[in-house]
Design a protein around this motif. Sequence first.
Motif, short mmCIF file in Angstrom:
data_model
loop_
_atom_site.label_atom_id
_atom_site.label_comp_id
_atom_site.label_asym_id
_atom_site.label_seq_id
_atom_site.Cartn_x
_atom_site.Cartn_y
_atom_site.Cartn_z
N GLY A 15 -65.47 57.97 -1.35
CA GLY A 15 -66.48 58.93 -0.69
C GLY A 15 -65.69 60.11 -0.25
O GLY A 15 -64.99 60.80 -0.58
N SER A 16 -66.71 60.90 0.70
CA SER A 16 -66.41 62.20 1.08
C SER A 16 -66.46 62.20 2.62
O SER A 16 -67.42 61.56 3.22
CB SER A 16 -67.45 63.16 0.82
OG SER A 16 -66.90 63.17 -0.83
N ARG A 18 -66.16 65.43 5.91
CA ARG A 18 -66.12 67.18 6.13
C ARG A 18 -65.48 67.04 7.64
O ARG A 18 -66.48 66.83 8.60
CB ARG A 18 -66.97 67.91 6.03
CG ARG A 18 -66.57 69.61 6.22
CD ARG A 18 -67.61 70.38 5.96
NE ARG A 18 -68.60 70.59 6.99
CZ ARG A 18 -69.37 71.73 7.03
NH1 ARG A 18 -69.25 72.81 6.40
NH2 ARG A 18 -70.26 71.56 8.23
N ARG A 66 -58.59 67.29 -4.33
CA ARG A 66 -59.64 66.65 -3.58
C ARG A 66 -60.03 66.97 -2.35
O ARG A 66 -60.98 66.78 -1.62
CB ARG A 66 -59.06 65.16 -3.55
CG ARG A 66 -58.41 64.49 -4.70
CD ARG A 66 -57.98 62.97 -4.41
NE ARG A 66 -56.87 62.73 -3.47
CZ ARG A 66 -56.97 62.20 -2.37
NH1 ARG A 66 -58.06 61.53 -1.73
NH2 ARG A 66 -55.95 62.15 -1.63
N PHE A 67 -58.95 67.96 -1.61
CA PHE A 67 -59.29 68.39 -0.16
C PHE A 67 -59.69 69.84 -0.52
O PHE A 67 -58.81 70.36 -1.38
CB PHE A 67 -58.10 68.10 0.43
CG PHE A 67 -57.80 66.55 1.26
CD1 PHE A 67 -58.47 65.73 0.43
CD2 PHE A 67 -57.25 66.43 2.07
CE1 PHE A 67 -58.63 64.44 0.97
CE2 PHE A 67 -57.17 65.05 2.56
CZ PHE A 67 -57.73 64.34 2.10
N GLN A 81 -62.81 69.89 3.68
CA GLN A 81 -63.67 69.02 2.87
C GLN A 81 -62.71 67.97 2.19
O GLN A 81 -61.91 68.43 1.46
CB GLN A 81 -64.49 69.82 2.09
CG GLN A 81 -65.47 69.25 1.16
CD GLN A 81 -66.53 68.26 1.87
OE1 GLN A 81 -67.35 68.89 2.62
NE2 GLN A 81 -66.85 67.10 1.55
N MET A 82 -62.75 66.86 2.37
CA MET A 82 -62.20 65.75 1.71
C MET A 82 -63.06 65.14 1.05
O MET A 82 -64.07 64.18 1.21
CB MET A 82 -61.43 64.82 2.78
CG MET A 82 -60.74 65.81 3.96
SD MET A 82 -59.99 64.52 5.06
CE MET A 82 -61.20 63.77 5.60
N ASN A 83 -62.96 64.78 -0.36
CA ASN A 83 -63.62 64.08 -1.52
C ASN A 83 -62.69 63.22 -2.46
O ASN A 83 -61.43 63.24 -2.08
CB ASN A 83 -64.05 65.30 -2.45
CG ASN A 83 -65.16 66.30 -1.92
OD1 ASN A 83 -65.82 65.88 -1.09
ND2 ASN A 83 -65.11 67.28 -2.51
N SER A 84 -63.50 62.28 -2.92
CA SER A 84 -62.53 61.02 -3.48
C SER A 84 -61.55 60.36 -2.74
O SER A 84 -60.46 60.31 -2.95
CB SER A 84 -62.02 61.88 -4.86
OG SER A 84 -62.90 62.27 -5.66
N LEU A 85 -62.05 60.15 -1.45
CA LEU A 85 -61.04 59.59 -0.57
C LEU A 85 -60.34 58.27 -0.80
O LEU A 85 -61.12 57.41 -1.72
CB LEU A 85 -61.75 59.45 0.77
CG LEU A 85 -61.62 60.69 1.45
CD1 LEU A 85 -62.76 60.65 2.72
CD2 LEU A 85 -60.39 61.22 2.09
N ASP A 89 -55.63 57.73 2.48
CA ASP A 89 -55.94 58.93 3.19
C ASP A 89 -56.13 58.43 4.72
O ASP A 89 -56.30 59.49 5.45
CB ASP A 89 -57.08 59.52 2.61
CG ASP A 89 -56.82 60.25 1.17
OD1 ASP A 89 -57.72 60.08 0.48
OD2 ASP A 89 -55.68 60.93 1.11
#
Length: 120
Positions: A15-16, A18, A66-67, A81-85, A89
Motif C-alpha cells: 500500500g501507500s 503520504r 518507492r519513496f 510519498q511512500m509506495n509499495s510499502l 518500513d
Amino acid sequence: MRLAESGGGLVQPGGSLRLSCAASGFTLDYYAIGWFRQAPGKEREGVSCISSSDGSTYYPDSVKGRFTISRDNAKNTVYLQMNSLKSEDTATYYCAAGYGDSCNGGFGSWGQGTQVTVSS
C-alpha cells in the motif's frame, strides 16, 4: 521553529501513504528538510532529504524507487510519498529541518513523529 508530521497510519503491504511535514514559525524555503525513521530497538535511519538550494533529493537504497520527497513552499509543507510499502518500513517517521540549505549540514529542529505500521 516547529515541525508537525501527519499522515501516518496502518496500511497493508504494497500500500501507500503520504506523510506531511508542516512548518510553523519559520519558512521552509530556506532549509533542507529530511525524513527519518526509527523502529523499536533500531537506530534512527534517514530515508529522504530535499535541499532548498537546488531541490536535490536523496534516498537510501532501502527506499529508492518507492519513496518520493517533495516540497510545497506555498503551503510551507514537505511531503513524503511512500509506495509499495513493506513490513520493514514500519517505524515512527520524523521530519527535521537542516541548519542550512544543504542535506549535508545536519538537522536541528525535529517534529514529534508519526507512526507508520505496515501489516496485513
